[in-house]
Write a protein that holds these residues in place. Sequence first.
Motif, PDB file in Angstrom:
ATOM      1  N   LEU A 157      -0.993   5.683  -6.280  1.00  0.00           N
ATOM      2  CA  LEU A 157      -0.153   4.576  -5.820  1.00  0.00           C
ATOM      3  C   LEU A 157       0.640   3.987  -6.980  1.00  0.00           C
ATOM      4  O   LEU A 157       1.839   3.687  -6.843  1.00  0.00           O
ATOM      5  N   THR A 158       0.005   3.834  -8.133  1.00  0.00           N
ATOM      6  CA  THR A 158       0.699   3.305  -9.311  1.00  0.00           C
ATOM      7  C   THR A 158       1.886   4.179  -9.673  1.00  0.00           C
ATOM      8  O   THR A 158       2.993   3.676  -9.945  1.00  0.00           O
ATOM      9  N   GLU A 159       1.683   5.467  -9.659  1.00  0.00           N
ATOM     10  CA  GLU A 159       2.780   6.387  -9.977  1.00  0.00           C
ATOM     11  C   GLU A 159       3.905   6.272  -8.948  1.00  0.00           C
ATOM     12  O   GLU A 159       5.091   6.300  -9.305  1.00  0.00           O
ATOM     13  N   ALA A 160       3.545   6.128  -7.674  1.00  0.00           N
ATOM     14  CA  ALA A 160       4.548   6.011  -6.620  1.00  0.00           C
ATOM     15  C   ALA A 160       5.316   4.699  -6.722  1.00  0.00           C
ATOM     16  O   ALA A 160       6.511   4.637  -6.396  1.00  0.00           O
ATOM     17  N   LEU A 161       4.672   3.650  -7.181  1.00  0.00           N
ATOM     18  CA  LEU A 161       5.359   2.371  -7.392  1.00  0.00           C
ATOM     19  C   LEU A 161       6.326   2.458  -8.569  1.00  0.00           C
ATOM     20  O   LEU A 161       7.413   1.869  -8.547  1.00  0.00           O
ATOM     21  N   ILE A 162       5.948   3.199  -9.585  1.00  0.00           N
ATOM     22  CA  ILE A 162       6.804   3.339 -10.764  1.00  0.00           C
ATOM     23  C   ILE A 162       8.039   4.166 -10.446  1.00  0.00           C
ATOM     24  O   ILE A 162       9.157   3.825 -10.860  1.00  0.00           O
ATOM     25  N   ASP A 163       7.863   5.239  -9.686  1.00  0.00           N
ATOM     26  CA  ASP A 163       9.022   6.106  -9.426  1.00  0.00           C
ATOM     27  C   ASP A 163       9.809   5.705  -8.181  1.00  0.00           C
ATOM     28  O   ASP A 163      10.820   6.318  -7.866  1.00  0.00           O
ATOM     29  N   GLY A 164       9.362   4.665  -7.474  1.00  0.00           N
ATOM     30  CA  GLY A 164      10.145   4.137  -6.382  1.00  0.00           C
ATOM     31  C   GLY A 164       9.836   4.689  -5.002  1.00  0.00           C
ATOM     32  O   GLY A 164      10.406   4.231  -4.006  1.00  0.00           O
ATOM     33  N   ARG A 165       8.936   5.686  -4.929  1.00  0.00           N
ATOM     34  CA  ARG A 165       8.566   6.165  -3.592  1.00  0.00           C
ATOM     35  C   ARG A 165       7.980   5.025  -2.771  1.00  0.00           C
ATOM     36  O   ARG A 165       8.238   4.913  -1.569  1.00  0.00           O
ATOM     37  N   VAL A 166       7.180   4.171  -3.399  1.00  0.00           N
ATOM     38  CA  VAL A 166       6.696   2.941  -2.781  1.00  0.00           C
ATOM     39  C   VAL A 166       7.516   1.801  -3.362  1.00  0.00           C
ATOM     40  O   VAL A 166       7.545   1.601  -4.582  1.00  0.00           O
ATOM     41  N   GLY A 167       8.189   1.064  -2.489  1.00  0.00           N
ATOM     42  CA  GLY A 167       9.053  -0.004  -2.970  1.00  0.00           C
ATOM     43  C   GLY A 167       8.319  -1.269  -3.325  1.00  0.00           C
ATOM     44  O   GLY A 167       8.714  -2.006  -4.237  1.00  0.00           O
ATOM     45  N   PHE A 168       7.219  -1.534  -2.611  1.00  0.00           N
ATOM     46  CA  PHE A 168       6.500  -2.797  -2.820  1.00  0.00           C
ATOM     47  C   PHE A 168       5.070  -2.617  -2.338  1.00  0.00           C
ATOM     48  O   PHE A 168       4.817  -1.902  -1.367  1.00  0.00           O
ATOM     49  N   ALA A 169       4.141  -3.275  -3.023  1.00  0.00           N
ATOM     50  CA  ALA A 169       2.742  -3.262  -2.592  1.00  0.00           C
ATOM     51  C   ALA A 169       2.156  -4.659  -2.709  1.00  0.00           C
ATOM     52  O   ALA A 169       2.356  -5.341  -3.721  1.00  0.00           O
ATOM     53  N   ALA A 170       1.465  -5.077  -1.665  1.00  0.00           N
ATOM     54  CA  ALA A 170       0.701  -6.331  -1.666  1.00  0.00           C
ATOM     55  C   ALA A 170      -0.764  -5.944  -1.531  1.00  0.00           C
ATOM     56  O   ALA A 170      -1.189  -5.442  -0.485  1.00  0.00           O
ATOM     57  N   LEU A 171      -1.538  -6.160  -2.596  1.00  0.00           N
ATOM     58  CA  LEU A 171      -2.904  -5.649  -2.671  1.00  0.00           C
ATOM     59  C   LEU A 171      -3.889  -6.794  -2.850  1.00  0.00           C
ATOM     60  O   LEU A 171      -3.806  -7.547  -3.826  1.00  0.00           O
ATOM     61  N   ASP A 172      -4.835  -6.898  -1.926  1.00  0.00           N
ATOM     62  CA  ASP A 172      -5.896  -7.901  -2.057  1.00  0.00           C
ATOM     63  C   ASP A 172      -7.184  -7.276  -2.570  1.00  0.00           C
ATOM     64  O   ASP A 172      -8.103  -7.989  -2.952  1.00  0.00           O
ATOM     65  N   VAL A 173      -7.252  -5.954  -2.556  1.00  0.00           N
ATOM     66  CA  VAL A 173      -8.474  -5.243  -2.952  1.00  0.00           C
ATOM     67  C   VAL A 173      -8.105  -4.066  -3.843  1.00  0.00           C
ATOM     68  O   VAL A 173      -7.000  -3.526  -3.773  1.00  0.00           O
ATOM     69  N   PHE A 174      -9.086  -3.645  -4.677  1.00  0.00           N
ATOM     70  CA  PHE A 174      -8.815  -2.637  -5.693  1.00  0.00           C
ATOM     71  C   PHE A 174     -10.030  -1.732  -5.845  1.00  0.00           C
ATOM     72  O   PHE A 174     -11.146  -2.102  -5.471  1.00  0.00           O
ATOM     73  N   GLU A 175      -9.798  -0.561  -6.434  1.00  0.00           N
ATOM     74  CA  GLU A 175     -10.909   0.375  -6.611  1.00  0.00           C
ATOM     75  C   GLU A 175     -11.986  -0.210  -7.519  1.00  0.00           C
ATOM     76  O   GLU A 175     -13.179   0.038  -7.320  1.00  0.00           O
ATOM     77  N   GLN A 176     -11.576  -0.945  -8.533  1.00  0.00           N
ATOM     78  CA  GLN A 176     -12.531  -1.634  -9.398  1.00  0.00           C
ATOM     79  C   GLN A 176     -12.192  -3.110  -9.402  1.00  0.00           C
ATOM     80  O   GLN A 176     -11.035  -3.487  -9.609  1.00  0.00           O
ATOM     81  N   GLU A 177     -13.200  -3.958  -9.126  1.00  0.00           N
ATOM     82  CA  GLU A 177     -12.975  -5.404  -9.108  1.00  0.00           C
ATOM     83  C   GLU A 177     -13.986  -6.087 -10.013  1.00  0.00           C
ATOM     84  O   GLU A 177     -15.171  -5.739  -9.990  1.00  0.00           O
ATOM     85  N   PRO A 178     -13.537  -7.081 -10.814  1.00  0.00           N
ATOM     86  CA  PRO A 178     -12.139  -7.491 -10.983  1.00  0.00           C
ATOM     87  C   PRO A 178     -11.259  -6.344 -11.487  1.00  0.00           C
ATOM     88  O   PRO A 178     -11.749  -5.422 -12.146  1.00  0.00           O
ATOM     89  N   LEU A 179      -9.968  -6.433 -11.182  1.00  0.00           N
ATOM     90  CA  LEU A 179      -9.029  -5.426 -11.647  1.00  0.00           C
ATOM     91  C   LEU A 179      -9.025  -5.424 -13.173  1.00  0.00           C
ATOM     92  O   LEU A 179      -8.839  -6.465 -13.798  1.00  0.00           O
ATOM     93  N   PRO A 180      -9.251  -4.261 -13.814  1.00  0.00           N
ATOM     94  CA  PRO A 180      -9.304  -4.227 -15.283  1.00  0.00           C
ATOM     95  C   PRO A 180      -8.020  -4.775 -15.907  1.00  0.00           C
ATOM     96  O   PRO A 180      -6.921  -4.584 -15.372  1.00  0.00           O
ATOM     97  N   THR A 181      -8.172  -5.451 -17.014  1.00  0.00           N
ATOM     98  CA  THR A 181      -7.018  -6.083 -17.660  1.00  0.00           C
ATOM     99  C   THR A 181      -5.984  -5.068 -18.139  1.00  0.00           C
ATOM    100  O   THR A 181      -4.820  -5.408 -18.326  1.00  0.00           O
ATOM    101  N   ASN A 182      -6.409  -3.813 -18.312  1.00  0.00           N
ATOM    102  CA  ASN A 182      -5.456  -2.789 -18.764  1.00  0.00           C
ATOM    103  C   ASN A 182      -4.825  -2.016 -17.603  1.00  0.00           C
ATOM    104  O   ASN A 182      -4.112  -1.040 -17.825  1.00  0.00           O
ATOM    105  N   SER A 183      -5.078  -2.449 -16.375  1.00  0.00           N
ATOM    106  CA  SER A 183      -4.468  -1.764 -15.234  1.00  0.00           C
ATOM    107  C   SER A 183      -2.956  -1.990 -15.252  1.00  0.00           C
ATOM    108  O   SER A 183      -2.487  -3.123 -15.396  1.00  0.00           O
TER     109      SER A 183
END
Length: 348
Positions: free
Chosen positions: A270-296
């Motif tokens: 998903l991150t790659e798709a957001l960077i290259d524009g395939r995904v235009g926008f994402a609203a995320l309330d949940v993540f694979e690792q929580e809390p979301l790592p600071t280096n994400s």
Amino acid sequence: MADLRVFVPTPLPEQLCELIEKLEPRIELVRDQTLLPPQLYPGDHLGDRNFKRTPQQQAAYEALIDSADALYGVPGQSGAELGRAARANRRLRWVHTTPAGGGNQVRAAKLAEEELQRITFTTSGGVHAEPLAEFAVFGVLAGSQNLPQLLRDQRAHTWGARRPVPLIADQRVAVVGLGGIGRAVARKLSALGVEVVGVHRRSIEAEGVSRIVPPEQLASLLPDVDAVVLCLPATDATRHMLSRTLLEQVKAGITVVNVGRGTTIDEEALTEALIDGRVGFAALDVFEQEPLPTNSPLWELPNVVVSPHNAGTYEDEERKIAELFAENARRLLDGEPMLNVVDTVEFY
């Protein structure tokens, strides 16, 4: 003598303890607030992470757990602590998990088959549906209105060029998972004129859904929808349901919203798709690792809204969970089917 001895091993305000006793007077609701960590905010089921019990307090706490027929909440919100309770207390017959996705806590307990058969586990499913659905609608609208561009222009003090935006009523949205949350999302989006296509394992009645397709058809659906909202529990079957392969087939500029569990999306893809524009926008309330790592990289991407698993938290949350628990206690005592029973095969 009470018909059901219940211990509360998780933070719960005293007024809600009293509400449960009023709603179902046949239960003995045992609690000792001195043994529980103070809440940091309303609806905090874990409490102050720095709270430590003395050895004497821990012994008293475990003795109360081991004397109960039922538990309101998983001790320490911990699968390991739930496993200890199940092994130590042979009279334990019901545990209510305060999260809607409490099946994950049951899975983490690594219980024996006998324990899974002996104890009924229920969740707070449905309590969080309305606020999560509102977050989902926000995400779809934000993507439609190109919120990232508006914010970029605002921060640059740029009076942006006039540009057309699509009407929400002209959009098609896939809602993946039609449990309580998914049905609430579909109902709210449909009220705005959106064509909602449901993705679900079986055909069900769902207000506002134009048609339902099985998960196997998600690949053929994604190139034809403007947004996808995931409302799925975390199971083996749902892991990375929005996969790298599927993200390569989406309609260009699609909006992705997740109000289910973070493991249902391949986050790296998903991150790659957001960077290259395939995904235009994402609203995320949940993540694979929580809390979301600071280096994400998700923190820094301009076309992402990061919500700290907070979209389901609202003022009446704790009261509604307490009311649900009281209703399930009544059903248990009256021999009626209980609500939100955990599937102990797939743990949802």
